[in-house]
Design a protein around this motif. Structure first.
Motif, mmCIF file in Angstrom:
data_model
loop_
_atom_site.group_PDB
_atom_site.id
_atom_site.type_symbol
_atom_site.label_atom_id
_atom_site.label_comp_id
_atom_site.label_asym_id
_atom_site.label_seq_id
_atom_site.Cartn_x
_atom_site.Cartn_y
_atom_site.Cartn_z
ATOM 1 N N PHE A 175 72.313 118.303 -49.164
ATOM 2 C CA PHE A 175 71.318 117.902 -48.162
ATOM 3 C C PHE A 175 71.992 117.258 -46.950
ATOM 4 N N ILE A 176 72.937 116.365 -47.191
ATOM 5 C CA ILE A 176 73.591 115.707 -46.052
ATOM 6 C C ILE A 176 74.503 116.690 -45.319
ATOM 7 N N CYS A 177 75.072 117.635 -46.049
ATOM 8 C CA CYS A 177 75.889 118.673 -45.407
ATOM 9 C C CYS A 177 74.997 119.521 -44.480
ATOM 10 N N SER A 178 73.779 119.818 -44.937
ATOM 11 C CA SER A 178 72.820 120.526 -44.068
ATOM 12 C C SER A 178 72.540 119.702 -42.825
ATOM 13 N N GLY A 179 72.392 118.390 -43.018
ATOM 14 C CA GLY A 179 72.144 117.504 -41.882
ATOM 15 C C GLY A 179 73.284 117.567 -40.878
ATOM 16 N N LYS A 226 65.609 136.099 -40.930
ATOM 17 C CA LYS A 226 66.249 134.884 -40.419
ATOM 18 C C LYS A 226 67.759 134.894 -40.681
ATOM 19 N N SER A 227 68.461 134.020 -39.958
ATOM 20 C CA SER A 227 69.830 133.704 -40.353
ATOM 21 C C SER A 227 69.755 132.680 -41.482
ATOM 22 N N VAL A 228 70.569 132.899 -42.492
ATOM 23 C CA VAL A 228 70.565 131.991 -43.647
ATOM 24 C C VAL A 228 71.958 131.381 -43.795
ATOM 25 N N VAL A 229 71.994 130.084 -44.056
ATOM 26 C CA VAL A 229 73.263 129.425 -44.378
ATOM 27 C C VAL A 229 73.152 128.909 -45.806
ATOM 28 N N VAL A 230 74.075 129.314 -46.677
ATOM 29 C CA VAL A 230 74.051 128.827 -48.056
ATOM 30 C C VAL A 230 75.071 127.710 -48.205
ATOM 31 N N ILE A 231 74.621 126.601 -48.792
ATOM 32 C CA ILE A 231 75.503 125.436 -48.948
ATOM 33 C C ILE A 231 75.554 124.975 -50.399
ATOM 34 N N TYR A 275 68.627 115.920 -41.120
ATOM 35 C CA TYR A 275 69.308 115.516 -39.883
ATOM 36 C C TYR A 275 69.388 113.990 -39.778
ATOM 37 N N HIS A 276 68.302 113.320 -40.085
ATOM 38 C CA HIS A 276 68.296 111.857 -39.972
ATOM 39 C C HIS A 276 69.148 111.183 -41.045
ATOM 40 N N ILE A 277 69.164 111.764 -42.229
ATOM 41 C CA ILE A 277 70.043 111.210 -43.277
ATOM 42 C C ILE A 277 71.499 111.305 -42.805
ATOM 43 N N TYR A 278 71.872 112.461 -42.251
ATOM 44 C CA TYR A 278 73.248 112.582 -41.746
ATOM 45 C C TYR A 278 73.490 111.593 -40.602
ATOM 46 N N SER A 279 72.544 111.515 -39.685
ATOM 47 C CA SER A 279 72.738 110.655 -38.510
ATOM 48 C C SER A 279 72.957 109.190 -38.890
ATOM 49 N N SER A 280 72.339 108.759 -39.990
ATOM 50 C CA SER A 280 72.562 107.359 -40.371
ATOM 51 C C SER A 280 73.686 107.197 -41.401
#
Lengths: 240, 240
Positions: A155-159, A20-25, A183-188
């Motif tokens: 987590f929100i950065c991932s969102g 997979k492609s992996v993104v580390v945050i 995604y939803h945490i970021y969206s709100s």
């Protein structure tokens, strides 16, 4: 494209990231430091797990900057702390940065089984999403977390990165339940500081008087740089 | 009171739950079944891991109801499936229920190191919060999850119980980042079906035509019953 998320460096499942492609945050602050350093002309970043490992690399190479933290504080004998604001062009340009932090460098090293490993943050969220689209593989986002635990900031950065992916892939993504929740945490909470203030890590950072760092790390898309981790070394993505 | 959350039956850390009150949640549908059965007069519930274990208990006792599922479908030779709507008073009153499910019973058995172990769902969320307040210990909420993964349904149900706790303790609670995230997900989706529709599990349930189950399991506070798991057996809480 399938998107999954791992909530801390302590629970990285090699099987999940293989192929997979992996993104580390680790947005507060290791991956923000790395993105900033590369943006400002740093030649390469070597993430190491221990202070001894960093010091022994400093013996080996001449053009080294030592950076990082323990308990969010600069390490004795190191050039820079874990504040991205210290990694200015005149400090890092053409240099090799060796970095060791409590969570972020552990997460990057733990990501080694991924196929393409990118360094993500708010600072390069949109660019990371575009790079993932180019590569076209399924994605696993690894949150460094804090001391092995889920961390609100990562987590929100991932969102945010998922929301960028959704936009550039015109909604053509499949999210696991945990990725969907990010995604939803970021969206709100698109003004992400309004949510990051609930993070335990927020208190640590503000107690240390690092509010300027926090504000910088929460800035969206200040660069197109997408650092990539290959064979132990992080460099500016070859294509970008 | 400190509140933490574990996201699936596969990542239960015994050290984290030792000396704490534990709430086990598998809202779709095992813990909703258990709460409903106890509410309707079931004498006790024995959660077991395998079908063989259930069948051998059926040989031992006369007054047994066998319930549960594999792949969300009723097990051959069992009296009831994993639909809470089947566990009516005329079926369960005075009986002993032996139940085995894919995720929930595993989570309950995995919670054994907790000090007081309660069975939670939307159906008894407020009652669970009041019971936790009475006990006064720190709390760990264990989400059964789905096949070892984080599950949106259990997560938002945890958020509901945390919001009830916050209310009955007048805000006097300390949340880990993951517990705080569950609370905020619930707070922005108090009509929980609007969020549960993003769960992979939602698709499984609706594909099987179990929409009535889903609506029932999402109902808040239909009972004050707080089942408690002691020495392998779940009974109505002695105090309630």
């Amino acid at each position: 494209m399938n998107i999954d998320l791992i909530v801390s460096a302590d629970v990285i499942d090699k099987k999940k990231i293989k192929g997979k492609s992996v993104v580390v945050i680790d947005m507060l602050r290791a991956t923000s430091v790395i993105v900033t350093a590369i943006k400002n002309g740093c030649r390469e970043v070597i993430p190491v797990l221990t202070i001894d490992e960093a010091l022994s690399l400093a013996q080996k190479y001449k053009d080294i900057i030592l950076g990082g933290e323990r308990n969010a504080v600069k390490i004795k004998g190191f050039h820079c702390s874990n504040s991205p604001l210290e990694y200015k062009e005149d400090v890092v340009k053409g240099k090799r940065l060796v970095i060791t932090t409590s969570n972020g460098t552990r997460a990057i090293r733990g990501a080694s089984d991924g196929d393409n490993i990118f360094i993500g943050s708010m600072l390069n969220g949109k660019a990371v999403a575009h790079r993932l689209k180019e590569v076209g593989q399924d994605v696993v986002i690894i949150n460094a977390g804090t001391n092995g635990e889920f961390s609100i900031d990562d987590f929100i950065c991932s969102g945010y990165i998922i929301s960028c992916l959704k936009e550039c892939l015109e909604g053509n993504i499949e999210l696991t339940d945990i990725a969907s929740t990010a995604y939803h945490i970021y969206s709100s909470h698109t003004d992400i500081i309004s949510f990051i203030k609930y993070a335990k890590h927020y208190k640590t950072i503000t107690d240390l008087g690092l509010k300027e760092d926090l504000e910088y790390c929460c800035s969206k898309d200040v660069t197109d740089v997408v650092p990539e981790y290959i064979d132990g070394i992080i460099k500016a993505d070859i294509i970008s």
